[in-house]
Write a protein that holds these residues in place. Structure first.
Motif, short mmCIF file in Angstrom:
data_model
loop_
_atom_site.label_atom_id
_atom_site.label_comp_id
_atom_site.label_asym_id
_atom_site.label_seq_id
_atom_site.Cartn_x
_atom_site.Cartn_y
_atom_site.Cartn_z
N ASP A 76 44.53 58.38 97.99
CA ASP A 76 43.81 58.92 96.58
C ASP A 76 45.08 60.30 97.57
O ASP A 76 44.71 60.96 97.71
CB ASP A 76 42.71 59.51 96.48
CG ASP A 76 42.75 60.27 95.21
OD1 ASP A 76 43.11 60.07 94.05
OD2 ASP A 76 42.13 61.36 95.23
N GLU A 78 46.20 62.95 95.40
CA GLU A 78 45.13 64.44 94.40
C GLU A 78 44.52 64.96 95.85
O GLU A 78 44.61 66.23 96.31
CB GLU A 78 44.68 64.06 93.38
CG GLU A 78 45.31 63.86 92.19
CD GLU A 78 45.98 63.29 91.39
OE1 GLU A 78 45.38 61.73 91.79
OE2 GLU A 78 46.86 63.20 90.68
N THR A 79 43.54 63.68 96.59
CA THR A 79 42.99 64.48 97.68
C THR A 79 43.91 65.26 98.53
O THR A 79 43.26 66.20 99.09
CB THR A 79 41.84 63.49 97.56
OG1 THR A 79 41.39 62.62 97.07
CG2 THR A 79 41.29 63.80 98.44
N ARG A 81 46.51 65.84 98.67
CA ARG A 81 47.34 67.51 97.92
C ARG A 81 45.99 68.19 97.89
O ARG A 81 47.03 69.47 99.26
CB ARG A 81 47.77 66.89 96.99
CG ARG A 81 49.30 66.73 96.75
CD ARG A 81 50.24 67.24 95.36
NE ARG A 81 49.48 66.49 94.59
CZ ARG A 81 49.80 65.71 93.80
NH1 ARG A 81 50.21 64.95 94.35
NH2 ARG A 81 49.03 65.90 92.52
N SER A 82 44.92 68.11 97.57
CA SER A 82 44.50 69.26 97.42
C SER A 82 43.32 69.33 99.07
O SER A 82 42.90 70.48 98.90
CB SER A 82 42.87 68.70 96.71
OG SER A 82 42.93 67.79 96.99
N SER A 107 42.19 77.05 94.07
CA SER A 107 42.65 75.87 95.67
C SER A 107 41.36 75.43 95.96
O SER A 107 41.61 74.43 96.58
CB SER A 107 43.95 76.48 95.96
OG SER A 107 45.03 76.18 95.66
N ILE A 110 39.59 73.42 94.06
CA ILE A 110 39.35 71.83 93.86
C ILE A 110 39.85 70.81 95.15
O ILE A 110 39.55 69.87 95.05
CB ILE A 110 41.28 71.57 93.54
CG1 ILE A 110 41.20 71.87 92.38
CG2 ILE A 110 42.06 70.94 93.34
CD1 ILE A 110 42.58 73.39 91.49
N ASP A 112 37.29 71.56 97.29
CA ASP A 112 35.89 70.83 97.33
C ASP A 112 35.79 71.46 98.90
O ASP A 112 34.99 71.06 99.68
CB ASP A 112 35.96 69.94 97.57
CG ASP A 112 35.84 69.13 96.12
OD1 ASP A 112 35.07 69.84 94.60
OD2 ASP A 112 35.45 67.73 95.70
#
Ligand SMILES: Nc1ncnc2c1ncn2[C@@H]1O[C@H](COP(=O)(O)OP(=O)(O)OP(=O)(O)O)[C@@H](O)[C@H]1O
Ligand SMILES: [Mg+2]
Lengths: 221, 497
Positions: A76, A78-79, A81-82, A107, A110, A112
């Motif tokens: 994933d 997004e995960t 990247r975040s 940031s 996002i 978590d």
């Protein structure tokens, strides 16, 4: 706890925005934790494009990019990247209507990060302090910060969630000599002290000289 | 959680834009609220009126079908209408009871009547030919749905009995009132009667006197009726004082008495009170199955109901269409605003996606923003609508009430009655349904309206409004969601650089 195993490896990656014009041709690169890298090349050689591929913003169609041995096309992004990779964009990509602090906290939100709001705020202030922005500037809207200050915010944001890899696209492009040195000190210390893999795209030989390994992207033109 | 927090922050940050969106939603919800309130109050009045309106049905010969039958017969064998009608067996008491025993019938009343002569009693006659005519042909007047189709057996007097006090609609409406003595009870078995004051005065009779009645052409057998009460027909205009009322020669007696006197000769007229207006056809079919002659039809007073309710139903429809238009236009404006809003925030979307925010969460944040704004606006709109709907609904209803009244007057004019001479007069012939309406819509009953209309912003309206608001908002958020899902962060961000 330096590791010799590469955290990121690029294997035979080719890329073209349109079929007739190949930008990257069978690139093979390897990156390790605790080291700093510089990526050099002519303007338009495809450095930013390479970073987009690494950060998963652009999709790899030929070859593969492995993060911790895992193909990033399969995870994933997004995960990824975040949490795993922090990007200092060439044009910062900050939210101008937010304060420096809010940009950094967002940031963390996002990604978590397991901290409460107060802890995040404290950590963000500390990070901004570290890149040379005091509390007054931290609480200022990004819009009202200078280019160099914005760049620092972008760096603080990129490292705020403790990613393994920090990539910076010409982080010293608009800076004077002394500020450039400060930023480079900061980025190299991330590798040295926090065992991160730091990748810097630059045109400056002085910047490149301060990194452990220099990669040159050949212009396909 | 941070999504909600960010949503709140974003709302306060871009006040102007959200005030604009909020204003649209306030307008939508306020107008929707008014429209819903009108629909609710109109619906309430319609249903309460429908509930209070007694739908009555009565049996009569289908003259049209009979005429068709007559026409279809060959020239030579063609009988007169009268002959044909005589052939049709009219339902007797036993049949009426059978028909009345139905799931569609709430209750029913019967009227028995028979024309009689009297040896000692002088009938009232009008010299005026017009009135005299009325008296004769109207021998059965006052009987709901009178006229079973049988040729009326003439006699100077009409002896009439009602199956229950309820059936005496002229007494219920107040057109007739007892001035001396009293009406006998429903279960009266003695041969007692009630006569009009005109007849009493003319023959110098008082309560306690007896009268002697006999069938026309049968002077041998006479029946004695004791006068229990004397009534006055108050519906008689003072200007018509010179003339006797139609019912002057009517002698009201108890059911068993007429049954005894007339036996099967009595004309029976039944009024069935239906539970539901839609049951008319089913009831008729049921009656036919139970043996009702095929040339009988069941007719009802529902046209009066329809006419009365039409303006209200028009208002209801108007409010519905208005609501629809508001929702379509308002919804479209809201969608456009959302589209502009989302596009303006393209860069923000690109950045958030670039730093790893998932599409779903980003969309959720945008949806949350709009939901918060619309919820607040909905509350404001509902309050505005609630305040405005009372006078608006009241004004509109007042309009409708006036048009109802105009319509009623024109109906009365159709019947040759003076407009406003009293709904009661008309009500008498309509099974009392008009009476309720008279009370409800007369100008002095306005207090009743206000309380009704005050109650229109009820829980149901609020719920409907909430659903509408939610629906419109969700439609608008769909625009956001679609746009967000189509944006590629890199395209947005590289477009900026
Ligand atoms: N979205 C795009 N669509 C088509 N072509 C693109 C797109 N983005 C970049 N290019 C082209 O791809 C080539 C590489 O661009 P890229 O931004 O990677 O260069 P760069 O090495 O980062 O240059 P610079 O040093 O100037 O930042 C350029 O010729 C550019 O015009
Ligand atoms: Mg570049």
């Amino acid at each position: 706890m330096s590791s010799t195993q590469s955290i990121l490896s690029i294997e035979k990656v080719s890329f073209a925005y349109d079929k007739h014009k190949m930008i990257l041709k069978e690139i093979d690169l390897s990156f390790e934790k605790g080291k700093t890298y510089s990526v050099m090349g002519r303007s338009g050689a495809g450095k930013t494009t390479l970073l987009s591929l690494i950060s998963g913003l652009e999709t790899v169609r030929e070859g593969k990019i492995l993060y911790n041995g895992q193909n990033i096309s399969a995870i994933d992004r997004e995960t990824y990247r975040s949490r795993n990779i922090g990007v200092v964009f060439q044009n910062f990509n900050l939210l101008f209507h937010l304060t420096a602090l809010e940009n950094v906290v967002l940031s963390m939100d996002i990604s978590d990060l397991p901290l409460n709001a107060k802890q995040k705020k404290e950590k963000a202030y500390a990070l901004l302090e570290k890149v040379g922005l005091d509390k007054e500037k931290a609480d200022r809207r990004v819009l009202k910060l200078s280019g160099g200050e914005q760049q620092r915010v972008a760096i603080a944001r990129a490292v705020s969630y403790d990613p393994d890899i920090v990539i910076a696209d010409e982080p010293t492009g608009n800076l004077d000599q002394s500020t450039e040195k400060e930023i480079m000190d900061l980025l190299t210390s991330l590798a040295a002290k926090e065992n991160k893999c730091v990748i810097i795209v630059t045109h400056s030989p002085t910047v490149a000289d301060r990194t452990d390994i220099i990669y040159e992207i050949a212009s396909s033109l | 959680m941070y999504i909600f927090k960010n949503a709140l922050k974003n709302i306060t940050r871009s006040k102007g834009r959200n005030i604009l969106i909020g204003a649209v939603i306030v307008i939508i919800s306020a107008t929707s609220c008014i429209a819903l309130a009108i629909r609710s109050s109109a619906g309430e009045i319609v249903s309460s009126y429908e509930d209070s309106f007694e739908i009555t049905a009565s049996l009569s010969v289908d003259r049209e079908a009979l005429r068709d039958l007559m026409m279809s017969q060959s020239e030579g064998s063609r009988g007169s209408m009268r002959d044909l009608m005589a052939e049709i067996e009219s339902p007797g008491m036993a049949e009426i009871e059978k028909y009345g025993d139905s799931e569609y019938v709430d209750h029913y009343t019967c009227t028995l009547s028979i024309g009689m002569d009297s040896s000692g009693l002088e009938p009232l006659t009008n010299d005026d030919p017009e009135n005299a005519d009325q008296t004769e042909s109207g021998a059965g007047q006052g009987m709901p749905g009178g006229g079973s189709g049988l040729p009326i057996e003439r006699g100077d007097f009409t002896v009439i009995a009602y199956s229950s006090l309820q059936a005496m609609d002229r007494f219920i409406s107040g057109d007739n009132t007892i001035t001396s003595g009293s009406m006998f009870g429903e279960n009266e078995t003695q041969p007692v009667c009630v006569i009009s004051d005109e007849l009493a005065a003319y023959n110098d009779l008082t309560v306690g006197d007896t009268i002697l009645m006999n069938k026309p052409g049968d002077e041998e057998n006479s029946y004695t009726l004791a006068i229990a009460g004397i009534y006055k027909d108050t519906s008689v205009d003072d200007s018509a004082m010179n003339w006797f009322s139609n019912s002057a020669n009517q002698i009201i007696t108890a059911f068993p008495a007429v049954q005894e006197i007339a036996g099967t000769d009595a004309q029976i007229s039944a009024t069935f009170y239906l539970n539901n207006i839609n049951d008319l056809q089913s009831l008729e079919t049921e009656m036919k199955n139970k043996g009702l002659n095929e040339y009988y039809i069941l007719t009802t007073n529902d046209s009066a109901l329809e006419q009365t309710l039409r303006p209200l139903e028009n208002l209801n429809d108007f409010a519905g269409i208005f609501l629809l238009i508001v929702l379509i236009i308002g919804g479209a404006i809201l969608m456009i605003l959302t589209m502009i809003n989302t596009r303006e925030r393209k860069y923000e979307i690109g950045v958030l996606r670039a730093i790893g925010m998932k599409k779903g969460k980003l969309a959720a944040q945008f949806v949350a923003e709009l939901l918060i704004v619309s919820f607040i606006s909905l509350l404001i709109g509902a309050s505005v609508g609630a305040l405005a709907s009372v006078p608006t609904a009241q004004a509109l209803l007042q309009n409708e009430i006036e048009s109802i009244q105009n319509e009623r007057s024109s109906i009365e004019e159709n019947f040759g009655m003076a407009p406003g001479a009293g709904g009661g007069r008309f009500g008498g012939g309509q099974g009392g349904g008009r009476e309720i309406m008279g009370g409800m819509f007369e100008p002095n009953a306005n207090v009743d309206h206000i309380s009704r209309i005050n109650a229109v912003i009820n829980f149901r309206v609020m719920l409907q409004l909430l659903l509408i608001g939610l629906g419109v908002t969700l439609c608008a958020t769909m625009v956001s969601v679609v746009l967000i899902s189509r944006y590629e962060p890199l395209r947005i961000l590289s477009g900026r650089s």
